[in-house]
Design an enzyme around this catalytic site. Structure first.
Site, PDB file in Angstrom:
ATOM      1  N   HIS A 180      45.259  40.470  34.518  1.00 56.92           N
ATOM      2  CA  HIS A 180      45.377  39.922  35.875  1.00 56.92           C
ATOM      3  C   HIS A 180      46.806  39.472  36.200  1.00 56.92           C
ATOM      4  O   HIS A 180      46.997  38.554  37.007  1.00 56.92           O
ATOM      5  CB  HIS A 180      44.414  38.744  36.066  1.00 56.92           C
ATOM      6  N   ASN A 238      30.984  32.596  36.457  1.00 62.03           N
ATOM      7  CA  ASN A 238      31.530  33.947  36.604  1.00 62.03           C
ATOM      8  C   ASN A 238      30.556  34.995  36.075  1.00 62.03           C
ATOM      9  O   ASN A 238      30.685  36.179  36.375  1.00 62.03           O
ATOM     10  CB  ASN A 238      32.860  34.045  35.838  1.00 62.03           C
ATOM     11  N   LYS A 298      34.194  35.961  26.743  1.00 62.85           N
ATOM     12  CA  LYS A 298      33.624  34.749  27.354  1.00 62.85           C
ATOM     13  C   LYS A 298      32.169  34.947  27.767  1.00 62.85           C
ATOM     14  O   LYS A 298      31.370  34.012  27.672  1.00 62.85           O
ATOM     15  CB  LYS A 298      34.472  34.249  28.523  1.00 62.85           C
TER      16      LYS A 298
END
Length: 451
Positions: free
Chosen positions: A184, A139, A116
């Site tokens: 995660h 982010n 990303k």
């Protein structure tokens, strides 16, 4: 002291994004307070002196006085203090939510387990080259609310699952989930929880881009919403993909139209072809001219520590993928570079290891067997990785990164690639993945000087 409930914005968790939220609300004339579990959180010296702070533990009393809580992505909504506030009907939101309601500027929203940052940065460069006044962050790099200071006509956001789980109805002009692999799960519980968080990016979306090679990236959205795909196979009409010519060269293509020979891209590897195709689809969705986008692909060098080309020694190329901290990222690098060098009979000499985070390293077996000449293992979980890969390639242990690089130098053959893509966190040996990547580059450069 404080405080009246009406109008109070409480920022839970400081750091770079928290500081931007505090300053944004102060500038808007709101009453703002901050709480953080750390005694001296990063950024504490960058907020106005009159802002009330409560450090050392999350302050439940303060949280319960909030009109709304703006939660740092580093803090889980499942924390008891946050859950108590939610039970009292207090909204808990992200800085991304604040951005959305503050501006009507078009937003491109990008998430995924891997790549990303590369796609976000590359698309930003394409937009700049096309003459757009664009702001890039989220982010990655600058916090979302700081982007408004640029008065942009387009905002491109990299978004994590942590940011998305407290963001509702983002209303992006175009959104993409690039890929999905286990990550995660300690935060989201399981793959379904992770998938659900990622797909919040599509709420109220105007256009969708998805990855044909990964069914988990395709959202359930109304049929009226335009959807465009990218993938590493031959594309259907108006979709993006790859075509082979008579000589076996791979071409980036839209439908049956060849756009760019992949060898003309600075970034190499099939994973980077996929990244480029994703950008072309996203760029088309926001009206970027194709010639400008293709020009950028010829010069964009990628990001530091993300399959970053270092140098070539004795016809062996060296790549720094220290950002490869999970199995999905390392698989992308191994398969992408492995496929690129296979026609020249090249193989990878791969450095793996560090803190494994409980991952299942048997997932690397097939790619390692196909593309890797030798794996050099470092770090605390090297024995666990060795157990998973025993019998799939030659394995060597190295006591530190320097010795690993020297061994790779001695082992690699003409047309091979030496790749640092550890599939692990770095904290057993380094401060962070940046320091690990810098150490790798320094070791490789010292080899060049020894020649």
């Amino acid at each position: 002291m404080l405080i009246h409930r009406g109008g109070l914005k409480v920022v839970a968790g400081l750091g770079i994004s928290g500081v931007s939220v505090v300053n944004h609300f102060v500038e808007q004339g709101y009453q703002v307070a901050v709480t953080d579990s750390r005694i001296t959180p990063p950024g504490h010296d960058k907020i106005p002196a009159h802002v009330h702070t409560s450090f050392g533990a999350l302050d439940s009393n303060l949280l319960l006085q909030a009109e709304e809580i703006i939660l740092s992505p580093g803090l889980a909504p499942q924390l008891p203090q946050i859950q108590e506030a939610i039970s009292q009907g207090i909204p808990v939101i992200s800085d991304i939510q604040v951005l959305r309601r503050t501006t009507h500027v078009p937003i491109v929203a990008i998430t995924g387990s891997n790549a990303k940052s590369t796609v976000t940065t590359l698309l930003g460069e394409m937009a700049k080259h096309a003459g757009k006044k664009v702001a890039v962050g989220g982010n990655l790099g600058r916090p979302a609310l700081d982007l408004l200071k640029d008065e942009p006509e387009l905002i491109i956001l990299e978004l994590s699952s942590f940011q998305l789980e407290t963001t509702t109805n983002l209303g992006a002009d175009v959104a993409v989930v690039l890929n999905m692999s286990e990550d995660h799960l300690d935060r989201h519980g399981d793959m379904l929880g992770y998938h659900t968080a990622k797909h919040r990016i599509f709420q109220d979306v105007k256009k969708v881009v998805f990855n044909r090679d990964d069914s988990l990236t395709r959202p359930l959205v109304p049929d009226a919403i335009p959807m465009q795909s990218f993938g590493l196979n031959a594309p259907d009409l108006n979709q993006y993909g790859v075509l082979k010519d008579a000589q076996g060269a791979l071409w980036l293509a839209r439908g049956c139209e060849k756009l760019l020979n992949s060898t003309d891209m600075y970034m190499q590897g099939t994973h980077n072809i996929a990244n480029a195709l994703a950008c072309l689809a996203l760029g088309e969705a926001i009206g970027l001219p194709l010639p400008a986008m293709l020009e950028v692909l010829k010069t964009f060098k990628g990001l530091e520590h993300r399959c970053e080309y270092v140098t070539t020694l004795n016809d062996v190329r060296y790549y720094n993928d220290s950002k490869g901290t999970n199995i999905g990222a390392t698989l992308a690098a191994v398969e992408g570079l492995g496929q690129a060098i296979a026609p020249q009979q090249g193989k990878l000499v791969l450095i793996l290891g560090g803190q494994g985070k409980g991952q299942d390293f048997t997932l690397l077996q097939t790619a390692v067997q196909q593309y890797v000449r030798e794996v050099v293992l470092i770090g605390v979980d090297a024995p666990k990785i060795a157990d998973a890969l025993q019998g799939y390639t030659h394995l060597t242990f190295a006591s530190d990164l320097s010795r690993a690089v020297h061994h790779c130098y001695q082992t690699a053959q003409t047309h091979d690639v030496v790749l640092l893509s550890p599939a692990c966190a770095s904290l057993d040996m380094f401060k962070n993945y940046n320091e690990r990547g810098q150490a790798f580059v320094a070791c490789v450069q010292s080899l060049a000087h020894e020649k």
